[in-house]
Design a protein around this motif. Sequence first.
Motif, PDB file in Angstrom:
ATOM      1  N   GLU A  84       0.824  -1.213   0.000  1.00 43.12           N
ATOM      2  CA  GLU A  84       0.000   0.000   0.000  1.00 43.12           C
ATOM      3  C   GLU A  84       0.858   1.262   0.000  1.00 43.12           C
ATOM      4  O   GLU A  84       0.412   2.322  -0.448  1.00 43.12           O
ATOM      5  CB  GLU A  84      -0.916   0.035   1.229  1.00 43.12           C
ATOM      6  CG  GLU A  84      -2.164  -0.782   1.107  1.00 43.12           C
ATOM      7  CD  GLU A  84      -3.103  -0.477   2.262  1.00 43.12           C
ATOM      8  OE1 GLU A  84      -3.881   0.508   2.150  1.00 43.12           O
ATOM      9  OE2 GLU A  84      -3.064  -1.216   3.269  1.00 43.12           O
ATOM     10  N   ASN A 103      -4.690   8.143  -4.397  1.00 41.41           N
ATOM     11  CA  ASN A 103      -4.860   6.903  -3.633  1.00 41.41           C
ATOM     12  C   ASN A 103      -4.785   7.079  -2.120  1.00 41.41           C
ATOM     13  O   ASN A 103      -5.171   6.168  -1.377  1.00 41.41           O
ATOM     14  CB  ASN A 103      -3.817   5.865  -4.078  1.00 41.41           C
ATOM     15  CG  ASN A 103      -4.097   5.381  -5.489  1.00 41.41           C
ATOM     16  OD1 ASN A 103      -5.241   5.327  -5.928  1.00 41.41           O
ATOM     17  ND2 ASN A 103      -3.048   5.052  -6.219  1.00 41.41           N
ATOM     18  N   LYS A 106      -7.787   6.118  -0.003  1.00 38.46           N
ATOM     19  CA  LYS A 106      -8.215   4.726  -0.158  1.00 38.46           C
ATOM     20  C   LYS A 106      -7.409   3.753   0.693  1.00 38.46           C
ATOM     21  O   LYS A 106      -7.713   2.569   0.729  1.00 38.46           O
ATOM     22  CB  LYS A 106      -8.102   4.316  -1.633  1.00 38.46           C
ATOM     23  CG  LYS A 106      -8.906   5.188  -2.578  1.00 38.46           C
ATOM     24  CD  LYS A 106      -8.591   4.850  -4.016  1.00 38.46           C
ATOM     25  CE  LYS A 106      -9.183   5.875  -4.964  1.00 38.46           C
ATOM     26  NZ  LYS A 106      -8.720   5.666  -6.336  1.00 38.46           N
ATOM     27  N   LYS A 107      -6.376   4.218   1.351  1.00 40.05           N
ATOM     28  CA  LYS A 107      -5.483   3.340   2.101  1.00 40.05           C
ATOM     29  C   LYS A 107      -6.124   2.891   3.420  1.00 40.05           C
ATOM     30  O   LYS A 107      -6.981   3.564   3.977  1.00 40.05           O
ATOM     31  CB  LYS A 107      -4.165   4.052   2.374  1.00 40.05           C
ATOM     32  CG  LYS A 107      -3.392   4.341   1.090  1.00 40.05           C
ATOM     33  CD  LYS A 107      -1.999   4.813   1.360  1.00 40.05           C
ATOM     34  CE  LYS A 107      -1.259   5.102   0.068  1.00 40.05           C
ATOM     35  NZ  LYS A 107      -1.279   4.053  -0.915  1.00 40.05           N
TER      36      LYS A 107
END
Length: 185
Positions: A84, A103, A106-107
């Motif tokens: 990630e 992103n 979204k982690k």
Amino acid sequence: MNLLLHAAYFAAVKHSDQRRKNTAAAPYINHPLEVSCHLSEVGGISDEAVLIAAVLHDTVEDTATTREEIATTFGETVAALVMECTDDKSLEKAERKRLQVVNAPKKSPGAKAIKIADKTCNLRSILVDPPAGWSWTRQYDYFVWASKVVAGLLGHHPALDEDVQRVLQEGLDKLQPLAAAEGTA
């Protein structure tokens, strides 16, 4: 504890020929160790998988280490967290930076903590001993970009959130006038 120490040794071996970009050219291993310490000391995080992943967060991205090697040695949870936090080096730098912003929200909470600590440590390093050859403008631009990444990471770790926001503000306040003056020189 033994697995965390093993991760520190593993990362030290993997990063042994790497140096930081700062003028001191510090051993690279100092950075992942600092990130893990920051999570523990500032964030109060004691989750062993998160601390181990922090130590290993740049191994897949910056060495010949594979995801499978991390999973076999440290477990699937650690491998998932490391991935990630890993940029795809096959992409152009501008695209990697864009994807970090996209992103970030979204982690998982663990990966968000690692990324916040990573950004905080990188930002502090720029303020204390910036990469050799970085102009004031480049340093300021990094802070502006990092603030966009961090915006998507906030909300899970109050102490880490507060610290990174303080460092961002300190850097923006310091670097904006220097970058502006540099642009008019």
